[in-house]
Motif scaffolding. Structure first.
Motif, PDB file in Angstrom:
ATOM      1  N   VAL A  45      59.753 -10.960  18.912  1.00 18.75           N
ATOM      2  CA  VAL A  45      59.853  -9.746  19.755  1.00 18.75           C
ATOM      3  C   VAL A  45      58.897  -8.687  19.136  1.00 18.75           C
ATOM      4  O   VAL A  45      59.020  -8.707  18.041  1.00 18.75           O
ATOM      5  CB  VAL A  45      61.287  -9.312  19.564  1.00 18.75           C
ATOM      6  CG1 VAL A  45      61.376  -7.934  20.410  1.00 18.75           C
ATOM      7  CG2 VAL A  45      62.155 -10.486  20.316  1.00 18.75           C
ATOM      8  N   LYS A  46      58.331  -8.004  20.013  1.00 24.16           N
ATOM      9  CA  LYS A  46      57.583  -6.693  19.769  1.00 24.16           C
ATOM     10  C   LYS A  46      58.065  -5.591  20.616  1.00 24.16           C
ATOM     11  O   LYS A  46      58.200  -5.655  21.747  1.00 24.16           O
ATOM     12  CB  LYS A  46      56.078  -6.997  20.127  1.00 24.16           C
ATOM     13  CG  LYS A  46      55.298  -5.725  19.791  1.00 24.16           C
ATOM     14  CD  LYS A  46      53.852  -6.080  20.035  1.00 24.16           C
ATOM     15  CE  LYS A  46      52.720  -4.792  20.095  1.00 24.16           C
ATOM     16  NZ  LYS A  46      53.071  -3.861  21.046  1.00 24.16           N
ATOM     17  N   VAL A  47      58.637  -4.640  19.834  1.00 26.81           N
ATOM     18  CA  VAL A  47      59.065  -3.363  20.279  1.00 26.81           C
ATOM     19  C   VAL A  47      58.194  -2.151  19.704  1.00 26.81           C
ATOM     20  O   VAL A  47      57.724  -2.073  18.471  1.00 26.81           O
ATOM     21  CB  VAL A  47      60.538  -3.443  20.010  1.00 26.81           C
ATOM     22  CG1 VAL A  47      61.212  -4.378  20.614  1.00 26.81           C
ATOM     23  CG2 VAL A  47      60.552  -3.284  18.517  1.00 26.81           C
ATOM     24  N   PRO A  48      58.406  -0.886  20.537  1.00 27.96           N
ATOM     25  CA  PRO A  48      57.807   0.336  19.846  1.00 27.96           C
ATOM     26  C   PRO A  48      58.869   0.701  18.580  1.00 27.96           C
ATOM     27  O   PRO A  48      60.043   0.788  18.669  1.00 27.96           O
ATOM     28  CB  PRO A  48      58.036   1.154  20.940  1.00 27.96           C
ATOM     29  CG  PRO A  48      58.941   0.637  21.956  1.00 27.96           C
ATOM     30  CD  PRO A  48      58.957  -0.777  21.672  1.00 27.96           C
ATOM     31  N   HIS A  54      63.758   2.565  27.441  1.00 29.50           N
ATOM     32  CA  HIS A  54      65.097   3.470  27.015  1.00 29.50           C
ATOM     33  C   HIS A  54      65.141   4.003  25.548  1.00 29.50           C
ATOM     34  O   HIS A  54      65.875   4.737  25.482  1.00 29.50           O
ATOM     35  CB  HIS A  54      66.154   2.252  27.378  1.00 29.50           C
ATOM     36  CG  HIS A  54      66.192   1.964  28.646  1.00 29.50           C
ATOM     37  ND1 HIS A  54      66.871   2.821  29.617  1.00 29.50           N
ATOM     38  CD2 HIS A  54      66.170   0.889  29.343  1.00 29.50           C
ATOM     39  CE1 HIS A  54      66.976   2.155  30.824  1.00 29.50           C
ATOM     40  NE2 HIS A  54      66.569   1.019  30.664  1.00 29.50           N
ATOM     41  N   CYS A  55      64.336   3.305  24.743  1.00 30.49           N
ATOM     42  CA  CYS A  55      64.402   3.675  23.178  1.00 30.49           C
ATOM     43  C   CYS A  55      63.081   3.249  22.608  1.00 30.49           C
ATOM     44  O   CYS A  55      62.398   2.562  23.355  1.00 30.49           O
ATOM     45  CB  CYS A  55      65.659   3.072  22.497  1.00 30.49           C
ATOM     46  SG  CYS A  55      65.578   1.475  22.692  1.00 30.49           S
ATOM     47  N   ARG A  56      62.874   3.881  21.317  1.00 29.39           N
ATOM     48  CA  ARG A  56      62.241   3.172  20.477  1.00 29.39           C
ATOM     49  C   ARG A  56      63.053   2.834  19.350  1.00 29.39           C
ATOM     50  O   ARG A  56      64.021   3.283  19.070  1.00 29.39           O
ATOM     51  CB  ARG A  56      61.052   4.244  20.027  1.00 29.39           C
ATOM     52  CG  ARG A  56      60.072   4.649  21.161  1.00 29.39           C
ATOM     53  CD  ARG A  56      59.186   5.718  20.257  1.00 29.39           C
ATOM     54  NE  ARG A  56      58.115   5.089  19.647  1.00 29.39           N
ATOM     55  CZ  ARG A  56      56.969   4.291  20.335  1.00 29.39           C
ATOM     56  NH1 ARG A  56      56.796   4.331  21.565  1.00 29.39           N
ATOM     57  NH2 ARG A  56      55.981   3.983  19.398  1.00 29.39           N
ATOM     58  N   TYR A  57      62.632   1.782  18.381  1.00 26.18           N
ATOM     59  CA  TYR A  57      63.497   1.298  17.410  1.00 26.18           C
ATOM     60  C   TYR A  57      63.445   1.546  16.097  1.00 26.18           C
ATOM     61  O   TYR A  57      62.212   1.612  15.666  1.00 26.18           O
ATOM     62  CB  TYR A  57      63.261  -0.455  17.806  1.00 26.18           C
ATOM     63  CG  TYR A  57      64.038  -1.060  18.701  1.00 26.18           C
ATOM     64  CD1 TYR A  57      65.663  -1.457  18.515  1.00 26.18           C
ATOM     65  CD2 TYR A  57      63.447  -0.985  20.070  1.00 26.18           C
ATOM     66  CE1 TYR A  57      66.031  -1.889  19.839  1.00 26.18           C
ATOM     67  CE2 TYR A  57      64.306  -1.525  21.168  1.00 26.18           C
ATOM     68  CZ  TYR A  57      65.242  -1.970  21.062  1.00 26.18           C
ATOM     69  OH  TYR A  57      66.096  -2.495  22.303  1.00 26.18           O
ATOM     70  N   PRO A  67      56.847  -3.031  15.310  1.00 27.47           N
ATOM     71  CA  PRO A  67      57.084  -3.933  14.309  1.00 27.47           C
ATOM     72  C   PRO A  67      57.085  -5.293  15.404  1.00 27.47           C
ATOM     73  O   PRO A  67      57.401  -5.243  16.509  1.00 27.47           O
ATOM     74  CB  PRO A  67      58.541  -3.750  13.907  1.00 27.47           C
ATOM     75  CG  PRO A  67      59.348  -2.914  15.147  1.00 27.47           C
ATOM     76  CD  PRO A  67      58.076  -2.388  15.904  1.00 27.47           C
ATOM     77  N   PHE A  68      56.831  -6.491  14.577  1.00 25.74           N
ATOM     78  CA  PHE A  68      57.200  -7.899  15.262  1.00 25.74           C
ATOM     79  C   PHE A  68      58.406  -8.240  14.573  1.00 25.74           C
ATOM     80  O   PHE A  68      58.389  -8.359  13.166  1.00 25.74           O
ATOM     81  CB  PHE A  68      55.982  -8.768  14.693  1.00 25.74           C
ATOM     82  CG  PHE A  68      54.778  -8.396  15.787  1.00 25.74           C
ATOM     83  CD1 PHE A  68      54.528  -8.988  16.960  1.00 25.74           C
ATOM     84  CD2 PHE A  68      53.807  -7.421  15.341  1.00 25.74           C
ATOM     85  CE1 PHE A  68      53.251  -8.531  17.869  1.00 25.74           C
ATOM     86  CE2 PHE A  68      52.535  -7.144  15.672  1.00 25.74           C
ATOM     87  CZ  PHE A  68      52.560  -7.601  17.122  1.00 25.74           C
TER      88      PHE A  68
END
Length: 267
Positions: free
Chosen positions: A168-171, A187-190, A261-262
């Motif tokens: 998974v890749k997220v902001p 909806h969010c950044r992590y 991050p991955f």
């Protein structure tokens, strides 16, 4: 025209204003593309950046693979080169058509319209997805669009083969949330804590996290400060040309925090 003309000190027409014809605005004739469409267009031309992202997910990529949220297919051809069978899904039917057009020569690739939050509810996916046991599931910049992130992660975990990997890749960096995020439906950044907690609540072991793109934090902050919905195309082009330098620096010096991050985890 992209820029308004300055006011003139004299009239441009000898006719009185009542004789001027009203012309519909350009927006009413040619609807402006959505911010998400502009992002995908930028990404399609950012070849160095795409390769940088793909280098982060390639080592564990193998076997039967599910790509959740394929978008317009910017990463699907790269993923398809490293797996024996690929199922790519997206909620947007227009994006699915674009990806299907890209992958029409790849016999081992299937591209379907599906909702990541209800994969088991799609009749056309029931036989393909249910209990198939994917060796790799990839979700790039999708989880932040879903409010029920834990439920989605749990559902994907049920579709992994034993010893399979979810990537998974997220902001990242919660404080960076700005107009760019709102425009594309984030909806969010992590934070690391929030991302790890979501995986653990979904039944996974604590994920391994690896950050990248430190310099991207400055660009995201600056564009948000200017209340932009997407970065300018020239800015994206400059950044993409600079990626080999940024990639080399991070490979040598490490990247303790970055724009994304991955996360890689197993149930």
């Amino acid at each position: 025209f992209p820029f308004p003309f300055p006011p003139f000190p004299f009239p441009l027409s000898p006719f009185p204003p009542t004789r001027l014809t009203t012309i519909p605005s350009q927006q009413s004739v040619f609807p402006m593309p959505r911010p998400q469409d502009i992002w995908f267009d930028h990404l399609a031309s950012a070849t160095h950046y795409n390769q940088w992202i793909f280098s982060k997910i390639q080592p564990p990529l193998q076997g039967k693979t599910l790509e959740v949220g394929c978008g317009s297919g910017n990463f699907t051809p790269l993923i398809a080169q490293h797996c024996t069978e690929l199922l790519a899904v997206d909620l947007n039917a227009d994006y699915v058509q674009q990806t299907q057009a890209r992958m029409q020569q790849a016999e081992h690739v299937t591209v379907l319209t599906a909702d990541a939050t209800r994969l088991g509810d799609h009749p056309e996916l029931a036989e393909t997805v249910a209990n198939q046991g994917f060796e790799t599931i990839i979700m790039l910049d999708v989880l932040e669009h879903i409010e029920t992130d834990v439920a989605v992660l749990h559902s994907l975990g049920e579709r992994l083969a034993p010893q399979g990997n979810l990537i998974v890749k997220v902001p990242a960096v919660e404080g960076l949330y700005n107009s760019l995020d709102r425009a594309v439906g984030h909806h969010c950044r992590y934070s690391p804590k929030r991302l790890k907690q979501a995986f653990i609540e979904a039944g996974f072991a604590a994920p391994a996290l690896a950050y990248f793109n430190l310099v991207g934090i400055a660009g995201w902050w600056l564009n948000g400060l200017r209340q932009r919905q997407t970065p300018p195309g020239q800015q994206v082009g400059w950044f993409d040309q600079s990626v080999p330098l940024f990639q080399a620096l991070e490979a040598r010096l490490g990247c303790p925090v970055g724009l994304s991050p991955f996360a890689r985890a197993r149930p």
